[in-house]
Design a protein around this motif. Structure first.
Motif, PDB file in Angstrom:
ATOM      1  N   UNK A 194      -3.408  -2.382   0.688  1.00  0.00           N
ATOM      2  CA  UNK A 194      -2.437  -1.787  -0.238  1.00  0.00           C
ATOM      3  C   UNK A 194      -1.052  -1.676   0.374  1.00  0.00           C
ATOM      4  N   UNK A 195      -0.970  -1.702   1.700  1.00  0.00           N
ATOM      5  CA  UNK A 195       0.320  -1.507   2.377  1.00  0.00           C
ATOM      6  C   UNK A 195       0.606  -2.636   3.380  1.00  0.00           C
ATOM      7  N   UNK A 196       0.022  -3.803   3.122  1.00  0.00           N
ATOM      8  CA  UNK A 196       0.235  -4.984   3.975  1.00  0.00           C
ATOM      9  C   UNK A 196       0.021  -4.693   5.462  1.00  0.00           C
ATOM     10  N   UNK A 197      -0.988  -3.881   5.773  1.00  0.00           N
ATOM     11  CA  UNK A 197      -1.316  -3.619   7.170  1.00  0.00           C
ATOM     12  C   UNK A 197      -0.411  -2.600   7.847  1.00  0.00           C
ATOM     13  N   UNK A 198       0.589  -2.076   7.132  1.00  0.00           N
ATOM     14  CA  UNK A 198       1.502  -1.067   7.693  1.00  0.00           C
ATOM     15  C   UNK A 198       0.741   0.247   7.855  1.00  0.00           C
TER      16      UNK A 198
END
Length: 138
Positions: A83-87
């Motif tokens: 959901x947060x591109x791995x951030x």
């Protein structure tokens, strides 16, 4: 339980404890520094009113009456990587009491989405709501 997930949940809980201590100390005693806790594009929804950007958020807080927050409950969880591109991002939920100047304390609930920016945690989204009964009138 997946050991990686367990480690992330533990990290979310530790981060929540550290972050909320800094956040409420800033709101109650160091409002001139509150903008440093938000992303430049951060969003604050305060009792249904939306404010975007760290400088307008700081201006908003400076104009509020003085406060004293007491945290009663605190919980946190990691946000799913997809959901947060791995951030590295956590959802933090807080409830407690807030006293405005000479008024009686009110119950509040607050939810934060925080993300790692270098070695600092920055608020992506902040939703604050006083817990008052809905009006009986329709």
């Amino acid at each position: 339980m997946d050991p990686n997930l367990k480690a992330k949940i533990d990290q979310a809980c530790r981060t929540a404890e550290e972050f909320t201590k800094v956040y409420y100390e800033s709101v109650d005693k160091k409002r001139h520094l509150i903008s440093k806790l938000y992303l430049d594009t951060g969003l604050l929804t305060w009792n249904g009113n939306g404010i975007t950007g760290c400088e307008p958020i700081q201006k908003f807080y400076i104009e509020l009456p003085s406060t004293d927050h007491t945290v009663v409950t605190l919980d946190a969880q990691p946000v799913y990587d997809m959901a947060v591109n791995g951030q590295l991002t956590f959802l933090i939920q807080v409830s407690g009491h807030v006293k405005y100047q000479n008024k009686s304390a009110k119950t509040f609930q607050q939810s934060f989405v925080v993300t790692a920016l270098g070695d600092k945690w920055k608020i992506v989204s902040d939703c604050f709501r006083l817990q008052e009964p809905l009006s009986a009138e329709k």
